[in-house]
Structures are given as C-alpha cells and as structure tokens.
Design an enzyme around this catalytic site. Structure first.
Site, short mmCIF file in Angstrom:
data_model
loop_
_atom_site.label_atom_id
_atom_site.label_comp_id
_atom_site.label_asym_id
_atom_site.label_seq_id
_atom_site.Cartn_x
_atom_site.Cartn_y
_atom_site.Cartn_z
N GLY A 212 51.38 47.19 32.33
CA GLY A 212 51.16 46.22 31.27
C GLY A 212 49.86 45.45 31.45
N ASP A 213 49.56 44.66 30.41
CA ASP A 213 48.39 43.79 30.42
C ASP A 213 48.94 42.37 30.50
OD1 ASP A 213 46.44 41.96 29.51
OD2 ASP A 213 45.37 43.54 28.45
N PHE A 214 48.71 41.69 31.62
CA PHE A 214 49.37 40.39 31.79
C PHE A 214 48.88 39.31 30.82
CE2 PHE A 214 46.90 40.35 36.09
CZ PHE A 214 45.72 39.87 35.52
N HIS A 232 40.72 34.08 40.72
CA HIS A 232 39.28 33.97 41.02
C HIS A 232 38.42 34.86 40.12
CE1 HIS A 232 39.64 37.32 44.33
NE2 HIS A 232 39.40 37.85 43.17
N ASP A 233 39.07 35.79 39.40
CA ASP A 233 38.31 36.65 38.47
C ASP A 233 37.99 35.96 37.15
OD1 ASP A 233 38.31 38.94 40.05
OD2 ASP A 233 40.10 39.79 39.13
N GLN A 283 29.96 39.62 39.97
CA GLN A 283 30.88 40.71 39.58
C GLN A 283 31.98 40.33 38.62
OE1 GLN A 283 32.45 42.80 43.15
NE2 GLN A 283 31.73 44.55 42.00
N1 SAM Z 1 46.40 41.53 43.86
C1 SAM Z 1 45.65 42.63 44.40
C2 SAM Z 1 45.06 42.31 45.75
O1 SAM Z 1 44.92 41.15 46.09
O2 SAM Z 1 44.72 43.27 46.47
C3 SAM Z 1 44.52 43.07 43.46
C4 SAM Z 1 43.53 42.02 43.09
S1 SAM Z 1 42.28 42.64 41.99
C5 SAM Z 1 40.99 41.58 42.30
C6 SAM Z 1 42.85 42.23 40.38
C7 SAM Z 1 43.98 43.12 39.91
O3 SAM Z 1 44.38 42.67 38.60
C8 SAM Z 1 43.58 44.56 39.76
O4 SAM Z 1 44.57 45.37 40.33
C9 SAM Z 1 43.51 44.77 38.27
O5 SAM Z 1 43.76 46.09 37.87
C10 SAM Z 1 44.54 43.79 37.78
N2 SAM Z 1 44.33 43.38 36.38
C11 SAM Z 1 43.17 42.98 35.82
N3 SAM Z 1 43.36 42.66 34.53
C12 SAM Z 1 44.68 42.86 34.29
C13 SAM Z 1 45.48 42.69 33.13
N4 SAM Z 1 44.97 42.26 31.99
N5 SAM Z 1 46.81 42.98 33.24
C14 SAM Z 1 47.34 43.42 34.41
N6 SAM Z 1 46.62 43.60 35.54
C15 SAM Z 1 45.30 43.31 35.47
C1 ASE Z 2 37.61 40.77 42.72
C2 ASE Z 2 37.54 40.69 44.08
C3 ASE Z 2 36.39 41.17 44.69
C4 ASE Z 2 36.58 41.31 41.94
C5 ASE Z 2 35.45 41.79 42.54
C6 ASE Z 2 35.34 41.72 43.92
C7 ASE Z 2 35.99 41.22 46.03
C8 ASE Z 2 34.73 41.76 46.05
N1 ASE Z 2 34.35 42.07 44.76
O1 ASE Z 2 38.70 40.25 42.12
C9 ASE Z 2 36.85 40.85 47.18
C10 ASE Z 2 36.44 39.72 47.94
N2 ASE Z 2 36.34 38.51 47.19
C11 ASE Z 2 37.31 37.60 47.11
C12 ASE Z 2 36.98 36.35 46.40
O2 ASE Z 2 38.41 37.76 47.61
#
Ligand code: SAM
Ligand code: ASE
Length: 322
Positions: A212-214, A232-233, A283
């Site tokens: 899903g899309d959260f 943080h994104d 990023q």
């Molecule tokens: N929680 C994991 C970790 O800490 O390793 C992944 C963190 S990653 C930075 C962000 C995650 O959010 C990715 O797996 C991405 O696919 C997911 N994501 C991004 N937008 C999303 C959305 N709209 N709905 C569901 N998941 C989403």
């Molecule tokens: C994201 C995490 C990262 C998107 C791009 C990214 C990291 C590197 N590029 O969600 C991981 C390390 N950064 C943090 C803040 O944990």
C-alpha cells in the site's frame, strides 16, 4: 593499533604511534627529493606457496578481523552494500551540494536527469536502484537494529505494523526480541515483492506483508506502528498527514515507535547527524530533526506520553502513546 568510530558509525583502523600497521613495511623517512615509485610485482610461485602454507605474516597486506567482519560480503555483519550505495549513488548527488544548498532541495535532475516530484519514483528510478537501496538500508540494522528495538520494552504490543518496513531488517529484530509479536511490513507493492523474494524467508510466519501507499491507502488497526527512517524523508505537512492517519488507526493504549538520528535541541549534533542532514537535503524532501521537533509533531497528531531514548549510537528512538 587502535579502533575508532568513523563517520557514519563504521569502525576504522588507525595505525599505531610511529605511523604504520604491524606487518606493513615501515614508511621511508621523509625526503625532500621525489622518490622513484617502487616496482610492484605479483608474488613469485615460491612465495605464493609459502603463503598458502599458512604463514600470513609473510604478506604485507591482509584483512584485519574488523575488515573480515564488516567489509567482506559473506559476513553476517557485512557493510558492503552500504559502502557501495554511498559511493555509487549518494556521491553523485553530493556533486551538487552547492546547488542543493542554493535551491534548498534535492538533486535528481542534475546528476540523473529525472524529476523528483515523486520522491520514491526518483529514488527507485530502476528496479536495480530500488534493490540497492533496500540492501543499503538493511545493512544498518545488522549494526543498530537491536539497540533501537530494545530501547523501550515493546512486549505489551503484539500486533505491530512496520510502516515503510522495506527489506524487513527491523521486523526480524523485533520478532526475535519479542516472542509474542507479529510484524506486518507495510510498503509500496514493488518493495514488498522484492522483500518477499529476497529478504524474508517464507517460513517466517510471524512476518507478514501489506502492499500500500501509506499517504493514500488505509492503514489497518494495530497496537504499535514502527516508523523507522520515514519522517526524515518528508516535510512537516506530510509527516502530520501520516501521523494523524496512524493516530486514527491505532488501538487505544497503542503507540508509535519512531526510529531516527536526532540532532541536539540547539541543532548541533554528531558528525553523523550533520552528514545525514546534508544527505537528506540532496536526496529527499526532509531533514534530520531534534527531539522537540518530533514531540511537537506527535502531540499535534494526538499522541501523548512521549518518551525519547538516546541509544548513544547512530539511531535513537521515540515512543508516543494513544
Ligand atoms: N523503515 C525502513 C528502514 O529503516 O530500513 C526503510 C526506510 S526507507 C528510508 C523509507 C521506506 O518507506 C522505503 O521502504 C519506501 O519504499 C517506503 N515508502 C516510501 N513512500 C511510501 C508510501 N507512500 N507508502 C508506503 N511506503 C512508502
Ligand atoms: C532515506 C535514507 C537515506 C533516503 C535517502 C537516504 C540514507 C541515505 N540516503 O530515507 C540513510 C542514512 N540517513 C539517515 C538520515 O538515516
């Protein structure tokens, strides 16, 4: 020899006083004249035979125990994917750091020629890039997963959703630390597919998946929602949208576990936190925040009893209750 924590938490080796590693040749004395480069040749068959008889001290260079632990692909603690993603993807965005600071936004158009309107469309610009990102992020949990999942006693929560749970590194830590828990990894459909195929063994019945899309789709009811490296994104408005949805879905008495690198309240912080903040700039749409900034978002979404736990490592944890 001494071992230090490097930027981004990886240990590195520092030569002992006197300047060189045991087993390596002593460096030549400082000389004002440029010296001709020594000729390098492969070991002769005789010396190779000597090495293979188990006398590694005859070699000048070899892996230390730490290199074997973190840098070899086959080690369970391998940081190989992490290093590759830094050098092959993030580094290209860093070329445009000046532009990112000027524009105040991420840089995908300049190095890759793609729009970042849809952030994860840009991060996952090909299946290969998506898989690299998944391996990259999972490497961190081999080092820090236990610290963040154990930062609070989560045993009262049994039905857990890991929102944006990606490759499942934290979900695995969670079920191993809390034997009564089940964790559902909620992520975009193509991420869930790869997580099932490559990361989570099918016999692991306590980890399930939800595509899903959260931001757009319903979030099912649960005792606990994990949000690890999600907020943080995103800018504050998107964080608020997500947290408010989670609060509505959460069982009374349930909660949210946030896992993030934190800045100090005065916006200073470790080198890692500052570097991550710049990575978020080049990023993503987000940034590294302080505990007070996260507490404010939690409170505005309706959560209470907000507790902050600094782990002393790369990632910290915040727990809020409904
Ligand atoms: N929680 C994991 C970790 O800490 O390793 C992944 C963190 S990653 C930075 C962000 C995650 O959010 C990715 O797996 C991405 O696919 C997911 N994501 C991004 N937008 C999303 C959305 N709209 N709905 C569901 N998941 C989403
Ligand atoms: C994201 C995490 C990262 C998107 C791009 C990214 C990291 C590197 N590029 O969600 C991981 C390390 N950064 C943090 C803040 O944990």
């Amino acid at each position: 020899m001494c071992v230090r924590q490097s930027l981004l938490g990886l240990p590195y080796l520092v030569p002992p006083k006197g300047g060189h590693f045991k087993g390596a040749p002593a460096p030549p004395p400082a000389s004002p004249q440029p010296r001709p480069l020594p000729k390098v040749s492969a070991p002769s068959p005789a010396s190779r035979e000597h090495l293979s008889r188990g006398k590694p001290e005859a070699a000048f260079y070899r892996n230390t125990e730490l290199s074997n632990l973190y840098l070899t692909k086959s080690s369970p603690k391998s940081q190989y994917h992490c290093l590759m993603y830094y050098s092959k993807t993030i580094y290209f965005c860093w070329h445009y750091l000046t532009d990112a600071v000027r524009d105040g936004k991420n840089q995908y158009d300049r190095p890759f020629g793609i729009s970042s309107e849809d952030l994860y469309g840009a991060l996952y610009r090909s299946e290969e890039e998506m898989i690299k990102f998944m391996y990259f992020l999972n490497d961190f949990w081999k080092m820090y997963g236990r610290d963040v999942i154990g930062a609070f006693d989560l045993s009262p929560f049994t039905v857990i959703y890991d929102l944006g749970g990606c490759a499942g590194g934290l979900a695995q830590e969670c079920i191993s630390l809390y034997p009564n828990s089940t964790v559902t990894i909620y992520d975009l459909p193509k991420v869930v597919q790869v997580a099932k195929e490559r990361f989570v063994p099918p016999e692991e019945r306590r980890i399930t998946f939800h595509e899903g899309d959260f931001f757009k789709d319903p979030i099912p009811e649960a005792d606990l929602y994990i949000l690890a490296r999600i907020l943080h994104d995103w800018a504050d408005d998107k964080c608020m949208h997500l947290l408010t949805k989670i609060h509505k879905a959460c069982k009374p008495g349930g909660g949210v576990l946030l896992v993030e690198t934190l800045l100090n309240e005065d916006k200073t912080g470790s080198v890692d936190a500052q570097l991550f903040n710049l990575i978020m700039l080049v990023q993503t749409e987000g940034r590294v925040r302080t505990p007070a900034e996260y507490s404010k978002l939690f409170t505005a979404a309706g959560f209470r009893e907000i507790q902050v736990k600094k782990t002393g490592k790369l990632y910290d944890a915040i727990l809020g209750r409904k």
